[in-house]
Design an enzyme around this catalytic site. Sequence first.
Site, PDB file in Angstrom:
ATOM      1  N   GLU A  68       0.834  -1.212   0.000  1.00  0.00           N
ATOM      2  CA  GLU A  68       0.000   0.000   0.000  1.00  0.00           C
ATOM      3  C   GLU A  68       0.862   1.253   0.000  1.00  0.00           C
ATOM      4  O   GLU A  68       0.880   2.003   0.965  1.00  0.00           O
ATOM      5  CB  GLU A  68      -0.995  -0.018   1.175  1.00  0.00           C
ATOM      6  CG  GLU A  68      -0.356  -0.314   2.519  1.00  0.00           C
ATOM      7  CD  GLU A  68      -1.364  -0.384   3.658  1.00  0.00           C
ATOM      8  OE1 GLU A  68      -2.550  -0.652   3.417  1.00  0.00           O
ATOM      9  OE2 GLU A  68      -0.939  -0.171   4.801  1.00  0.00           O
ATOM     10  N   CYS A 114       6.389  34.939   7.334  1.00  0.00           N
ATOM     11  CA  CYS A 114       7.296  35.670   8.208  1.00  0.00           C
ATOM     12  C   CYS A 114       7.951  34.710   9.193  1.00  0.00           C
ATOM     13  O   CYS A 114       7.809  34.851  10.409  1.00  0.00           O
ATOM     14  CB  CYS A 114       6.534  36.761   8.949  1.00  0.00           C
ATOM     15  SG  CYS A 114       5.626  37.816   7.812  1.00  0.00           S
ATOM     16  N   TYR A 116       2.111  14.201  -0.096  1.00  0.00           N
ATOM     17  CA  TYR A 116       2.427  14.857   1.182  1.00  0.00           C
ATOM     18  C   TYR A 116       2.888  16.282   0.937  1.00  0.00           C
ATOM     19  O   TYR A 116       3.947  16.711   1.430  1.00  0.00           O
ATOM     20  CB  TYR A 116       3.499  14.069   1.951  1.00  0.00           C
ATOM     21  CG  TYR A 116       3.121  12.626   2.207  1.00  0.00           C
ATOM     22  CD1 TYR A 116       2.177  12.309   3.190  1.00  0.00           C
ATOM     23  CD2 TYR A 116       3.670  11.591   1.473  1.00  0.00           C
ATOM     24  CE1 TYR A 116       1.813  10.990   3.427  1.00  0.00           C
ATOM     25  CE2 TYR A 116       3.320  10.269   1.707  1.00  0.00           C
ATOM     26  CZ  TYR A 116       2.399   9.968   2.674  1.00  0.00           C
ATOM     27  OH  TYR A 116       2.045   8.672   2.908  1.00  0.00           O
TER      28      TYR A 116
HETATM   29  C1  LIG Z   1       1.195   6.325   5.395  1.00  0.00           C
HETATM   30  C2  LIG Z   1       0.937   4.890   5.281  1.00  0.00           C
HETATM   31  C3  LIG Z   1       1.187   4.219   4.079  1.00  0.00           C
HETATM   32  C4  LIG Z   1       1.834   4.885   2.899  1.00  0.00           C
HETATM   33  O1  LIG Z   1       3.151   5.249   3.198  1.00  0.00           O
HETATM   34  P1  LIG Z   1       4.073   5.899   2.026  1.00  0.00           P
HETATM   35  O2  LIG Z   1       5.340   6.207   2.737  1.00  0.00           O
HETATM   36  O3  LIG Z   1       3.371   7.087   1.543  1.00  0.00           O
HETATM   37  O4  LIG Z   1       4.226   4.850   0.979  1.00  0.00           O
HETATM   38  C5  LIG Z   1       0.835   2.891   4.009  1.00  0.00           C
HETATM   39  N1  LIG Z   1       0.264   2.255   5.053  1.00  0.00           N
HETATM   40  C6  LIG Z   1       0.027   2.861   6.227  1.00  0.00           C
HETATM   41  C7  LIG Z   1      -0.600   2.112   7.342  1.00  0.00           C
HETATM   42  C8  LIG Z   1       0.356   4.198   6.384  1.00  0.00           C
HETATM   43  O5  LIG Z   1       0.139   4.798   7.562  1.00  0.00           O
END
Ligand SMILES: *Cc1c(COP(=O)(O)O)cnc(C)c1O
Length: 401
Positions: free
Chosen positions: A272, A350, A379
């Site tokens: 993921e 600032c 991000y």
């Molecule tokens: C943030 C997150 C991701 C994705 O992380 P990346 O560094 O953007 O690939 C996947 N799984 C979980 C549980 C996350 O918190």
Amino acid sequence: MTAPTDPVRDRALSLPAQSLPAYLYDLGALREHAASVRSALPERVELYYAAKANPEPEILAALGPYVDGYEVSSGGELAHVAKAVPGRPLAFGGPGKAPAEIAAALDLGVERFHVESAYELRMLAELASRRASDAPVGVLLRFNLPLADGSLEASALSMGGRPTPFGLDPTQADDAVRLLTDGTCPHLELLGIHAHLASGLRAPQQLAAAESIVTWAASLAARHGIDLREVNVGGGMTVDYTDPDARFDWAAYGAGLARLTAAHPGLTLRIEPGRALTAYCGWYATEVLDVKPSHGEEFAVVRGGTHHLRTPATKGHDQPCTVLPVNDWPHPWPRSTAQQELVTLAGQLCTPKDVLARRVPAAGLRAGDRVVFSLAGAYAWNISHHDFLMHPRPGFHFLCP
Ligand SMILES: *Cc1c(COP(=O)(O)O)cnc(C)c1O
């Protein structure tokens, strides 16, 4: 890619100054990249997109053909993603799920819950038992696993292998599996194990992490005499902001995952990623408002800043960028122009922290020139403190739809 794609360059130059800054997303580049990631992954490896990296509806939709589903980490993301890409499989993760968020996810028929604690497991069991439906709710237990080889220390941001609020402690594993398999929670079905341990890992470290997660999960399943059907090894594939042309080695990672699935017949692996999917498709385009010397160095102040693109401030890097010279100068006063080779690009806030890139080679940079920051697709806008100083919000353009 550091250099903007042609559609991004054209738009960055054609927008009127008052329409800058702007986020420019090249959806064609995104589709091409996602297709190459997908094609590097073997059979029995599913790809979910971690929506928190960039949840713009156009981005979620463009990724649709290349992903198997989406990972959401809050009730807000859940509602948003369910609306943007209706009918697609969702996995609901994240620590501190409130009862109302879990209830909403159950109402929506979310396929998978990544359960983060023993308490959450009991809450989910109770809420699942009150539904009208008898279909069991899919559960992956998220664990904060230690990794022996030290790869987590090398990562930019680690969520695992040390005390953190993420996932269950490995010492709770046997009790949690028992709860799910001894008839205590008839409305829940244990599908497998989840572990997202770090962000910023290169392919060899990611593979080592995946191997140790799967090995650990397989021995847990064997101890309990259950089939291990799914293991989600998380995201965290690195994006190198100091070397924007060097991408995560998806081919090597895919080949390693193929060896892993071959060793575990019947197991579906899932990854993921967020950042490594969408970082490359976004650019933040702006114009230089002023150029001036300061104590021996030179600064350019651009429209906007880290309240729109907080990534370099949070990660402590220089955002890669390209200068697009603009020769037309509509004002009666003279342009300010850089006298040195290196110019630090700061925003309008600032605070001395509002720096997008330090000591960029930009000889001759002038007020009115345009600057396009790359790797701004993940991000970036959605982690920024938009309202600080009340500057106008950027425009958003989705190119090559
Ligand atoms: C943030 C997150 C991701 C994705 O992380 P990346 O560094 O953007 O690939 C996947 N799984 C979980 C549980 C996350 O918190």
